[in-house]
Write an enzyme that holds these catalytic residues in place. Structure first.
Site, PDB file in Angstrom:
ATOM      1  CG  ASN A  13      -1.743   1.630   1.383  1.00  0.00           C
ATOM      2  OD1 ASN A  13      -1.849   1.873   0.413  1.00  0.00           O
ATOM      3  ND2 ASN A  13      -1.830   1.490   2.797  1.00  0.00           N
ATOM      4  CE  LYS A  15       0.075   3.566   4.907  1.00  0.00           C
ATOM      5  NZ  LYS A  15       0.539   3.964   6.142  1.00  0.00           N
ATOM      6  CG  HIS A  98      -5.551   2.097   5.279  1.00  0.00           C
ATOM      7  ND1 HIS A  98      -4.722   2.959   5.590  1.00  0.00           N
ATOM      8  CD2 HIS A  98      -4.744   1.335   4.782  1.00  0.00           C
ATOM      9  CE1 HIS A  98      -3.882   2.960   5.730  1.00  0.00           C
ATOM     10  NE2 HIS A  98      -3.701   1.243   5.189  1.00  0.00           N
ATOM     11  CD  GLU A 100      -2.510   5.359   6.335  1.00  0.00           C
ATOM     12  OE1 GLU A 100      -2.223   6.015   5.455  1.00  0.00           O
ATOM     13  OE2 GLU A 100      -1.955   5.098   6.944  1.00  0.00           O
ATOM     14  CD  GLU A 170      -3.565  -2.079   6.759  1.00  0.00           C
ATOM     15  OE1 GLU A 170      -2.259  -2.153   6.607  1.00  0.00           O
ATOM     16  OE2 GLU A 170      -4.346  -1.716   6.950  1.00  0.00           O
ATOM     17  N   GLY A 176       2.166   2.224  10.569  1.00  0.00           N
ATOM     18  CA  GLY A 176       3.440   3.366  10.430  1.00  0.00           C
ATOM     19  C   GLY A 176       3.733   4.106  11.782  1.00  0.00           C
ATOM     20  CB  SER A 216       5.292  -2.148  11.859  1.00  0.00           C
ATOM     21  OG  SER A 216       4.707  -0.653  12.006  1.00  0.00           O
TER      22      SER A 216
HETATM   23  C1  PEP Z   1      -0.618   0.051   6.292  1.00  0.00           C
HETATM   24  O1  PEP Z   1      -0.828   1.394   5.308  1.00  0.00           O
HETATM   25  O2  PEP Z   1      -1.256  -0.839   5.138  1.00  0.00           O
HETATM   26  C2  PEP Z   1       0.557  -0.010   6.915  1.00  0.00           C
HETATM   27  C3  PEP Z   1       0.215  -1.457   7.218  1.00  0.00           C
HETATM   28  O3  PEP Z   1       1.730   0.690   6.730  1.00  0.00           O
HETATM   29  P1  PEP Z   1       2.934  -0.075   7.323  1.00  0.00           P
HETATM   30  O4  PEP Z   1       3.467  -0.942   7.127  1.00  0.00           O
HETATM   31  O5  PEP Z   1       3.291   1.554   7.375  1.00  0.00           O
HETATM   32  O6  PEP Z   1       2.708  -0.422   8.798  1.00  0.00           O
END
Ligand code: PEP
Length: 255
Positions: A13, A15, A98, A100, A170, A176, A216
């Site tokens: 992803n 972003k 997501h 975000e 998630e 992040g 992460s």
């Molecule tokens: C994501 O944006 O779905 C995500 C898991 O980000 P990160 O791996 O940076 O935590």
């Protein structure tokens, strides 16, 4: 169903990162590193990168996804992108719900559900994201939060259509932040998601769904997370922007 029979999927992803020329460069770095993958490899990229990304991955095993879509076919929705637009460009997957989008752009389970149904109707495969906030975990309501999201986000999605749905677990506190859920925490919630799907549909339907972990995930922790029975893949943010790191996660999923 045996985990080995489910499709393992590693999806990046991106972003709001990478211009079209940068996207082309990154994909050409990733492609040779993942060419022998024994899992599905997807890059979900910003809208303006989609056409370039589809073209750059034409002769590769990388599939391209978008990061959102609207539910209407067309109309007065300034700034939005329809499923038909994505299909015509050659997109196969779309990330929906997501955290975000939920946190910064007013996404609700109702709109995630509308987008999910529109994506499925158009022949796109939605990656539907669910996850609890830190304080929800601390209040010990993770399962309630997840069950509610799964029920609402998949409301009125048929068993047949479920075959094309990917769920990404998630935990919001792990996205992040560099804080990963432990492999046991990830397994516990992914197993709970499968049990919730079994209640809503049936065990066979639930057993066929690919459930990813995201938060992460990186080249250092992917092996352990992906070794868990109900963790069938990963949705990767930060680490998907570094070709070697992303390729290492794909390798871990290919075992
Ligand atoms: C994501 O944006 O779905 C995500 C898991 O980000 P990160 O791996 O940076 O935590």
């Amino acid at each position: 169903m045996d985990k080995a029979k489910r499709t393992a999927i590693i999806a990046g992803n991106w972003k709001m990162n990478k211009t079209p020329s940068e996207a082309k460069a990154l994909l050409s770095e990733i492609a040779p590193l993942v060419k022998d993958a024994d899992c599905e490899v997807i890059a979900c990229v910003p809208y303006v990168d989609l056409a370039v990304a589809v073209e750059a991955t034409k002769e590769t095993n990388i599939k391209i996804g978008a990061e959102n879509c609207h539910w209407a076919e067309s109309g007065a929705f300034t700034g939005e992108i329809s499923t038909g637009m994505l299909k015509e460009v050659g997109v196969e997957y779309v990330v929906l719900g997501h955290s975000e989008r939920r946190q910064y752009f007013g996404e609700t389970d109702e709109t995630v559900n509308k987008r999910t149904k529109a994506a499925l109707a158009a022949g796109l495969k939605p990656i539907v994201c669910v996850g609890e906030l830190l304080w929800e975990r601390e209040c010990d309501i993770t399962e309630e939060v997840i069950a509610r999201q799964i029920k609402l986000d998949l409301y009125d999605v048929s068993e047949e259509d479920l075959k094309n749905v990917v769920i990404a677990y998630e935990p919001v506190w792990a996205i992040g932040t560099g804080k990963t859920a432990t492999a046991d925490q990830a397994e516990e919630v992914c197993a709970f998601i499968r049990a919730t799907l079994a209640k809503l549909y049936n065990q066979a339907a639930a057993d066929g769904v690919t459930i990813q972990y995201g938060g992460s995930m990186n080249d250092g922790n992917a092996d352990e997370l992906l070794s868990k029975t109900n963790v069938d893949g990963g949705l990767i943010g930060g680490a998907s922007l570094v070709a070697e790191k992303f390729a290492a996660i794909v390798k871990a999923a290919s075992k």
